[in-house]
Design a protein around this motif. Structure first.
Motif, PDB file in Angstrom:
ATOM      1  N   GLY A 112     -10.931  -1.701   5.212  1.00  0.00           N
ATOM      2  CA  GLY A 112     -11.364  -2.879   4.474  1.00  0.00           C
ATOM      3  C   GLY A 112     -11.387  -2.650   2.977  1.00  0.00           C
ATOM      4  N   GLU A 113     -11.746  -1.450   2.556  1.00  0.00           N
ATOM      5  CA  GLU A 113     -11.783  -1.149   1.122  1.00  0.00           C
ATOM      6  C   GLU A 113     -10.387  -1.191   0.517  1.00  0.00           C
ATOM      7  OE1 GLU A 113     -13.747   2.589   1.003  1.00  0.00           O
ATOM      8  OE2 GLU A 113     -15.767   1.729   1.138  1.00  0.00           O
ATOM      9  N   ASP A 114      -9.384  -0.706   1.242  1.00  0.00           N
ATOM     10  CA  ASP A 114      -8.006  -0.791   0.749  1.00  0.00           C
ATOM     11  C   ASP A 114      -7.544  -2.239   0.658  1.00  0.00           C
ATOM     12  OD1 ASP A 114      -7.594   1.879   0.304  1.00  0.00           O
ATOM     13  OD2 ASP A 114      -6.517   2.245   2.173  1.00  0.00           O
ATOM     14  N   LEU A 115      -7.853  -3.038   1.676  1.00  0.00           N
ATOM     15  CA  LEU A 115      -7.476  -4.451   1.633  1.00  0.00           C
ATOM     16  C   LEU A 115      -8.125  -5.143   0.436  1.00  0.00           C
ATOM     17  CD1 LEU A 115      -7.704  -5.610   5.376  1.00  0.00           C
ATOM     18  CD2 LEU A 115      -5.733  -4.663   4.150  1.00  0.00           C
ATOM     19  N   GLU A 116      -9.381  -4.816   0.184  1.00  0.00           N
ATOM     20  CA  GLU A 116     -10.093  -5.428  -0.943  1.00  0.00           C
ATOM     21  C   GLU A 116      -9.512  -4.978  -2.276  1.00  0.00           C
ATOM     22  OE1 GLU A 116     -12.478  -8.071  -2.654  1.00  0.00           O
ATOM     23  OE2 GLU A 116     -12.358  -7.771  -0.470  1.00  0.00           O
ATOM     24  N   SER A 117      -9.129  -3.717  -2.355  1.00  0.00           N
ATOM     25  CA  SER A 117      -8.527  -3.218  -3.596  1.00  0.00           C
ATOM     26  C   SER A 117      -7.224  -3.940  -3.907  1.00  0.00           C
ATOM     27  CB  SER A 117      -8.268  -1.712  -3.489  1.00  0.00           C
ATOM     28  OG  SER A 117      -9.480  -1.002  -3.394  1.00  0.00           O
ATOM     29  N   ILE A 118      -6.409  -4.142  -2.896  1.00  0.00           N
ATOM     30  CA  ILE A 118      -5.141  -4.845  -3.089  1.00  0.00           C
ATOM     31  C   ILE A 118      -5.409  -6.299  -3.472  1.00  0.00           C
ATOM     32  CG2 ILE A 118      -3.053  -5.653  -1.909  1.00  0.00           C
ATOM     33  CD1 ILE A 118      -3.186  -3.037  -0.274  1.00  0.00           C
ATOM     34  N   HIS A 119      -6.426  -6.894  -2.859  1.00  0.00           N
ATOM     35  CA  HIS A 119      -6.782  -8.267  -3.215  1.00  0.00           C
ATOM     36  C   HIS A 119      -7.256  -8.353  -4.662  1.00  0.00           C
ATOM     37  CE1 HIS A 119      -8.430 -12.313  -2.900  1.00  0.00           C
ATOM     38  NE2 HIS A 119      -9.564 -11.847  -3.407  1.00  0.00           N
ATOM     39  N   GLN A 120      -8.052  -7.387  -5.105  1.00  0.00           N
ATOM     40  CA  GLN A 120      -8.573  -7.417  -6.460  1.00  0.00           C
ATOM     41  C   GLN A 120      -7.472  -7.263  -7.499  1.00  0.00           C
ATOM     42  OE1 GLN A 120     -11.576  -8.234  -7.386  1.00  0.00           O
ATOM     43  NE2 GLN A 120     -12.307  -8.398  -5.284  1.00  0.00           N
ATOM     44  N   GLN A 121      -6.404  -6.586  -7.135  1.00  0.00           N
ATOM     45  CA  GLN A 121      -5.276  -6.459  -8.057  1.00  0.00           C
ATOM     46  C   GLN A 121      -4.632  -7.806  -8.338  1.00  0.00           C
ATOM     47  OE1 GLN A 121      -2.405  -3.566  -6.850  1.00  0.00           O
ATOM     48  NE2 GLN A 121      -3.868  -1.894  -6.735  1.00  0.00           N
ATOM     49  N   ASN A 122      -4.685  -8.690  -7.347  1.00  0.00           N
ATOM     50  CA  ASN A 122      -4.075 -10.004  -7.503  1.00  0.00           C
ATOM     51  C   ASN A 122      -4.817 -10.994  -6.610  1.00  0.00           C
ATOM     52  OD1 ASN A 122      -2.479 -12.183  -7.991  1.00  0.00           O
ATOM     53  ND2 ASN A 122      -0.603 -11.298  -7.182  1.00  0.00           N
ATOM     54  N   ALA A 179       0.814  -1.211   0.000  1.00  0.00           N
ATOM     55  CA  ALA A 179       0.000   0.000   0.000  1.00  0.00           C
ATOM     56  C   ALA A 179       0.850   1.265   0.000  1.00  0.00           C
ATOM     57  CB  ALA A 179      -0.928  -0.004   1.210  1.00  0.00           C
ATOM     58  N   ILE A 180       2.014   1.208   0.613  1.00  0.00           N
ATOM     59  CA  ILE A 180       2.889   2.381   0.644  1.00  0.00           C
ATOM     60  C   ILE A 180       3.243   2.837  -0.764  1.00  0.00           C
ATOM     61  CG2 ILE A 180       5.224   3.177   1.266  1.00  0.00           C
ATOM     62  CD1 ILE A 180       4.989   1.407   3.773  1.00  0.00           C
ATOM     63  N   ASP A 181       3.409   1.882  -1.644  1.00  0.00           N
ATOM     64  CA  ASP A 181       3.830   2.200  -3.015  1.00  0.00           C
ATOM     65  C   ASP A 181       2.664   2.384  -3.982  1.00  0.00           C
ATOM     66  OD1 ASP A 181       6.541   2.133  -2.376  1.00  0.00           O
ATOM     67  OD2 ASP A 181       6.660  -0.031  -2.685  1.00  0.00           O
ATOM     68  N   MET A 182       1.430   2.225  -3.505  1.00  0.00           N
ATOM     69  CA  MET A 182       0.270   2.434  -4.376  1.00  0.00           C
ATOM     70  C   MET A 182       0.037   3.921  -4.574  1.00  0.00           C
ATOM     71  SD  MET A 182      -2.405  -0.518  -3.039  1.00  0.00           S
ATOM     72  CE  MET A 182      -3.672   0.022  -4.212  1.00  0.00           C
ATOM     73  N   SER A 183      -0.378   4.286  -5.775  1.00  0.00           N
ATOM     74  CA  SER A 183      -0.561   5.706  -6.084  1.00  0.00           C
ATOM     75  C   SER A 183      -1.758   6.307  -5.359  1.00  0.00           C
ATOM     76  CB  SER A 183      -0.739   5.884  -7.600  1.00  0.00           C
ATOM     77  OG  SER A 183      -1.848   5.112  -8.062  1.00  0.00           O
ATOM     78  N   LEU A 184      -2.761   5.477  -5.051  1.00  0.00           N
ATOM     79  CA  LEU A 184      -3.952   6.008  -4.399  1.00  0.00           C
ATOM     80  C   LEU A 184      -4.559   4.945  -3.494  1.00  0.00           C
ATOM     81  CD1 LEU A 184      -5.932   8.381  -4.157  1.00  0.00           C
ATOM     82  CD2 LEU A 184      -7.252   7.351  -6.032  1.00  0.00           C
ATOM     83  N   THR A 185      -4.630   5.265  -2.201  1.00  0.00           N
ATOM     84  CA  THR A 185      -5.336   4.408  -1.243  1.00  0.00           C
ATOM     85  C   THR A 185      -6.236   5.290  -0.392  1.00  0.00           C
ATOM     86  OG1 THR A 185      -3.553   4.610   0.401  1.00  0.00           O
ATOM     87  CG2 THR A 185      -3.472   2.713  -1.102  1.00  0.00           C
ATOM     88  N   ARG A 186      -7.218   4.665   0.244  1.00  0.00           N
ATOM     89  CA  ARG A 186      -8.148   5.429   1.075  1.00  0.00           C
ATOM     90  C   ARG A 186      -7.482   5.846   2.383  1.00  0.00           C
ATOM     91  NH1 ARG A 186     -10.128   1.681  -2.025  1.00  0.00           N
ATOM     92  NH2 ARG A 186     -12.019   2.038  -3.244  1.00  0.00           N
ATOM     93  N   LEU A 187      -6.712   4.939   3.000  1.00  0.00           N
ATOM     94  CA  LEU A 187      -5.847   5.366   4.094  1.00  0.00           C
ATOM     95  C   LEU A 187      -4.689   6.146   3.506  1.00  0.00           C
ATOM     96  CD1 LEU A 187      -5.561   2.264   6.481  1.00  0.00           C
ATOM     97  CD2 LEU A 187      -7.238   4.110   6.508  1.00  0.00           C
ATOM     98  N   THR A 188      -4.146   7.080   4.274  1.00  0.00           N
ATOM     99  CA  THR A 188      -3.034   7.881   3.784  1.00  0.00           C
ATOM    100  C   THR A 188      -1.743   7.066   3.777  1.00  0.00           C
ATOM    101  OG1 THR A 188      -2.441   8.711   5.976  1.00  0.00           O
ATOM    102  CG2 THR A 188      -4.133   9.938   4.746  1.00  0.00           C
ATOM    103  N   THR A 189      -0.787   7.518   2.980  1.00  0.00           N
ATOM    104  CA  THR A 189       0.521   6.858   2.967  1.00  0.00           C
ATOM    105  C   THR A 189       1.170   6.854   4.346  1.00  0.00           C
ATOM    106  OG1 THR A 189       0.864   7.377   0.630  1.00  0.00           O
ATOM    107  CG2 THR A 189       2.827   6.869   1.936  1.00  0.00           C
ATOM    108  N   PRO A 190       1.126   7.958   5.123  1.00  0.00           N
ATOM    109  CA  PRO A 190       1.671   7.889   6.484  1.00  0.00           C
ATOM    110  C   PRO A 190       0.994   6.827   7.347  1.00  0.00           C
ATOM    111  CG  PRO A 190       1.439  10.166   5.833  1.00  0.00           C
ATOM    112  CD  PRO A 190       0.783   9.350   4.757  1.00  0.00           C
TER     113      PRO A 190
END
Length: 328
Positions: free
Chosen positions: A276-286, A101-112
């Motif tokens: 949960g939405e970020d976790l799901e987005s990462i899951h959907q990528q792979n 997630a740190i390297d994703m261009s856009l997540t719902r949680l912030t990079t920090p």
């Protein structure tokens, strides 16, 4: 980036080699119903439990078959150990997800927020590795010391999930003095837990603060505090003539840590839907469990962990003999 690279380099060197030992062989005497149910939950989500276990628990230093006394008569202790390791798998998967997630261009949680969770879950993995080893070697007092720290870190992680500015302040700490000041102002004295509790209460998720569970939890944390600060009264487990006492002390502590890890999973999703939405987005990528690895599986492992929280609360017998009775 430099800080995260240091963590990644350390992660690669602080685990032992993976083991080819069959999964079930690590839990002699485990309840067949629990094993079958767990297998089914993982399989139903297309996840390979054996592979994930080898990539997480299988790399802990203290790996080895547990010599449970009288497990033929009571599967409770090994069942609880099994559930602890299932919860530890979730922490390891979240660490891997945070790195993605740190390297994703856009997540719902912030990079920090993701950077803070990545650093904190790495620390927790080390603590869980040490806690597991101390439990297996029947050293309950240092186990309780680590358990107290794990519980505090869980509260801090939950605070990071719900408070982006707090996570940003955390990763800005570049010196020991700044880190100590951050802890004193925002975490120490139950400050993180209070902030999280208020947010959970507004979400309708927090337990009854005046109920039996809240009282038990408060009492356990007080007992864990006595393990950190030396007192004149020694734990009963110090007597080498009572191995069953040492085991029971350790199982009570194991129950508390397991419950707190499972709560971390459930409450992270309840504090903000963005998690949960970020976790799901990462899951959907792979979505395949056989492709890029652990970091893409956390959304599904979270579902299993929340279900296992229900099992822990429903089936565990640890609360029938609280730590306070075992220590004095």
């Amino acid at each position: 980036m430099e800080h995260r690279n240091r963590i990644n380099r350390a992660m690669a060197t602080r685990f032992a080699s993976s083991t080819p030992m069959p999964f079930e062989a690590n839990y002699p005497g485990v309840s067949p119903q629990l094993m079958a149910r767990t297998r089914q939950m993982w399989s139903a989500r297309g996840l390979d439990l054996d592979t994930v276990w080898r990539d997480t628990i299988g790399r802990f230093r203290g790996l080895g078959t547990v010599g449970w006394p009288n497990f033929e008569e009571n599967s409770g202790p090994v069942d609880q150990f099994f559930m602890f390791e299932q919860a530890a798998i979730w922490v390891a998967s979240l660490n891997a997800t945070a790195a993605i997630a740190i390297d994703m261009s856009l997540t719902r949680l912030t990079t920090p927020q993701w950077r803070a969770l990545h650093a904190l879950t790495f620390r927790m993995i080390e603590q869980l590795d040490a806690f597991r080893l101390l439990f297996l070697t029947e050293l309950p007092t240092p186990s309780m010391q680590i358990a107290r720290t794990i519980s505090e870190d869980i509260d801090m992680a939950l605070a990071f999930v719900s408070r982006p500015k707090l996570a940003a302040r955390f990763i800005e700490c570049s010196t020991i003095e700044e880190a100590n000041e951050f802890w004193r102002r925002h975490i120490a004295g139950g400050r993180a837990f209070k902030a999280v509790s208020e947010q959970l209460y507004r979400s309708g998720l927090e337990f009854d603060q005046s109920g039996e569970y809240a009282a038990w939890r408060k009492n356990v944390k007080a007992i864990l505090g006595t393990a950190v600060h030396t007192s004149f009264r020694s734990p009963r487990s110090a007597d080498a003539k009572h191995p069953q006492g040492r085991l029971h002390d350790g199982c009570d502590c194991l129950y508390f840590v397991t419950l707190r890890l499972q709560e971390m999973c459930a409450y992270s999703h309840g504090l903000t839907k963005s998690f949960g939405e970020d976790l799901e987005s990462i899951h959907q990528q792979n979505p395949s469990a056989t492709d890029e690895g652990l970091g893409c599986l956390t959304a599904r492992i979270s579902e299993i962990t929340v279900d296992q929280l229900r099992w822990t609360l429903t089936n565990s017998e640890a609360q029938s003999a609280p730590l306070s009775q075992q220590l004095h």
